[in-house]
Write an enzyme that holds these catalytic residues in place. Structure first.
Site, PDB file in Angstrom:
ATOM      1  N   GLU A   1       0.821  -1.214   0.000  1.00  0.00           N
ATOM      2  CA  GLU A   1       0.000   0.000   0.000  1.00  0.00           C
ATOM      3  C   GLU A   1       0.855   1.263   0.000  1.00  0.00           C
ATOM      4  OE1 GLU A   1      -2.972   0.098   3.089  1.00  0.00           O
ATOM      5  OE2 GLU A   1      -4.205  -1.377   2.085  1.00  0.00           O
TER       6      GLU A   1
ATOM      7  N   HIS B   1       9.372 -26.108  -1.927  1.00  0.00           N
ATOM      8  CA  HIS B   1       8.789 -27.230  -2.668  1.00  0.00           C
ATOM      9  C   HIS B   1       7.580 -26.792  -3.489  1.00  0.00           C
ATOM     10  CE1 HIS B   1      11.301 -30.422  -0.832  1.00  0.00           C
ATOM     11  NE2 HIS B   1      11.518 -29.417   0.010  1.00  0.00           N
TER      12      HIS B   1
ATOM     13  N   LYS C   1     -14.030  -0.603  -3.513  1.00  0.00           N
ATOM     14  CA  LYS C   1     -15.123  -0.279  -2.587  1.00  0.00           C
ATOM     15  C   LYS C   1     -16.257   0.417  -3.337  1.00  0.00           C
ATOM     16  CE  LYS C   1     -12.288   0.453   1.544  1.00  0.00           C
ATOM     17  NZ  LYS C   1     -11.837   1.467   2.484  1.00  0.00           N
TER      18      LYS C   1
END
Ligand code: PA5
Length: 444
Positions: A286, A307, A421
């Site tokens: 951010e 792995h 949003k």
């Protein structure tokens, strides 16, 4: 110093003169951080927070934690992003990712409001059934949908279980000191409240009441956490790359990024640091990811991810560098014994501690990855206690601010988080979002 930056494995990637070349930029960024003259300078409250925090509120947090420990078997912590990741990272790093299964002496701590998964929510509801519980709802804005939705549900559960008066003494609100729905509700209903300081952004807020209440409930020593951060604050106030490993780390990140390294992978060999990786991703993601720029922050736990991602790291696109956190002495070690018939052929590992084996695996991996042209910088710590975790938190916060200014972005805003949003509100039919809804439905 609690962190020792080992740059030995960077020799083939960064020359000494490159540190000299970047130093004037470090000096400039140091100046604008200290003089508070850079972009986003009204969000620098975290800078002196380890010494300049609200002592009265800190005492109330500790007191509230004691009360919760006495009257609750479960603490439900509601929050998302910076209002959630820090506390969980610290609790898991120092207790265990399995703390809820292992600790009987402190309340179980469950985190909700960081997704809208009904399945997850119902699981937590089941875990609270027939158990005394309290809620700490954390939202700086007080309007974030995910935690607000979860709070609506747990508030009702508390009221049904304890009545309105009883619920009141089990709800702790951590929010803005004046604004927002949560603040108004807390005032109206008389909930105990704590503040997210105006000048501390969510992702920099773990050392405020945002993180401290849950951390204290989990049985950890929040004083030591602050002391570790205060030590880091002093250590990283010097503008000298040989004495300030936080600035050196920021310099390394920037130099490597300019050479085409687009991804930083925070690596550790300890599953209890998984959430620290998540916190790190928010902090740097951010703060740096804007204006079409920024290093993409990733994280991995080895050997697990050796792995899965190991092949890519070793031989895939040369886009990444690794920052390895090495804790030299584990909290508890495990001694490997000889087995008489050596049935598994592993006696070559006998008579040593597992902690020593980790160090060899780490070295082997760093050598392999650097020979595969993946730069590795190592952050070494002797051990991990509250002090060191406070130190690491501040280390990354300051390195993040320095990195953001070196990159030429405002490290303290997050305008991009709003985009989803807006669409979400439009699709969910929130009043005021009709035009957005019409425009996105046209796009679907
Ligand atoms: O770093 C930030 O400020 C954000 O990521 C917030 O932490 C996150 O969006 C949660 O916001 P709030 O605490 O307002 O609910």
């Amino acid at each position: 110093m609690s962190i020792c930056l080992n740059a030995k494995y960077l020799e083939n990637f960064i020359k000494d003169y490159e540190f000299e070349n970047i130093f004037p930029f470090i000096q400039k960024a140091h100046e604008i951080i200290n003089n508070k003259t850079g972009a986003g300078n009204n969000f620098l409250g975290w800078l002196n927070l380890p010494v300049n925090y609200n002592k009265e509120e800190f005492e109330r947090v500790v007191k509230a934690a004691e009360k919760i420990k006495k009257d609750s078997k479960v603490l439900v912590v509601i929050g998302i992003g910076g209002s959630y990741l820090g506390a969980r990272a610290v609790i898991e790093a120092l207790n265990s990712p399995m703390h809820n299964l292992l600790r009987e002496d402190v309340p179980k701590i469950y985190f909700v409001g960081n997704s809208i998964s009904p399945t997850y929510l119902n699981d937590i509801i089941k875990l609270c059934k027939d158990k005394d519980f309290s809620v700490n709802v954390i939202s700086k804005s007080g309007t974030t949908t995910e935690p607000a939705l979860a709070f609506r549900i747990f508030k009702k559960m508390l009221e049904d279980r304890y009545g309105e008066q009883g619920a009141k003494s089990r709800i702790y609100c951590t929010t803005d000191k004046e604004k927002g729905v949560l603040r108004s509700l807390a005032l109206k209903n008389g909930y105990e409240t704590f503040c997210v300081p105006d000048d501390v952004g969510g992702r920099f807020s773990v050392l405020t009441a945002v993180g401290l209440l849950a951390i204290a409930v989990s049985g950890l020593n929040v004083n030591r956490l602050m002391e570790g951060a205060a030590k880091a604050m002093a250590d990283f106030s010097i503008c000298d790359l040989n004495k300030n490993c936080c600035y050196k780390y920021a310099a390394i990140r920037n130099i490597l990024h300019r050479k085409g390294k687009m991804v930083e992978m925070l690596v550790s060999y300890f599953p209890n640091l998984l959430l620290l990786g998540e916190w790190f991703k928010q902090l740097f993601g951010e703060s740096e990811g804007k204006d079409g720029k920024g290093i993409f922050p990733a994280s991995a736990i080895f050997s697990t991810d050796l792995h899965s991602l190991g092949q890519y790291i070793q031989e895939g696109s040369k886009i990444l560098f690794e920052t390895v956190i090495n804790i030299k002495s584990p909290k508890e070690d495990f001694y490997i014994k000889q087995v008489e018939d050596n049935f598994d052929g592993l006696n070559f590992l006998a008579n040593q501690n597992m902690g020593d084996i980790v160090q060899k695996v780490l070295k082997a991996t760093v050598l392999a990855h650097t020979s595969g042209m993946v730069p590795n910088v190592i952050l070494e710590l002797e051990r991990l206690s509250e002090f060191e975790v406070g130190y690491i938190i501040y280390f990354f916060e300051k390195a993040c601010a320095m990195s953001g200014y070196l990159l030429g972005v405002n490290p303290f805003n997050q305008p991009g988080v709003e985009s989803y949003k807006k669409n979400m509100f439009a699709l969910l039919g929130k009043p005021g979002y009709e035009n957005v809804r019409a425009s996105i439905l046209g796009n679907i």
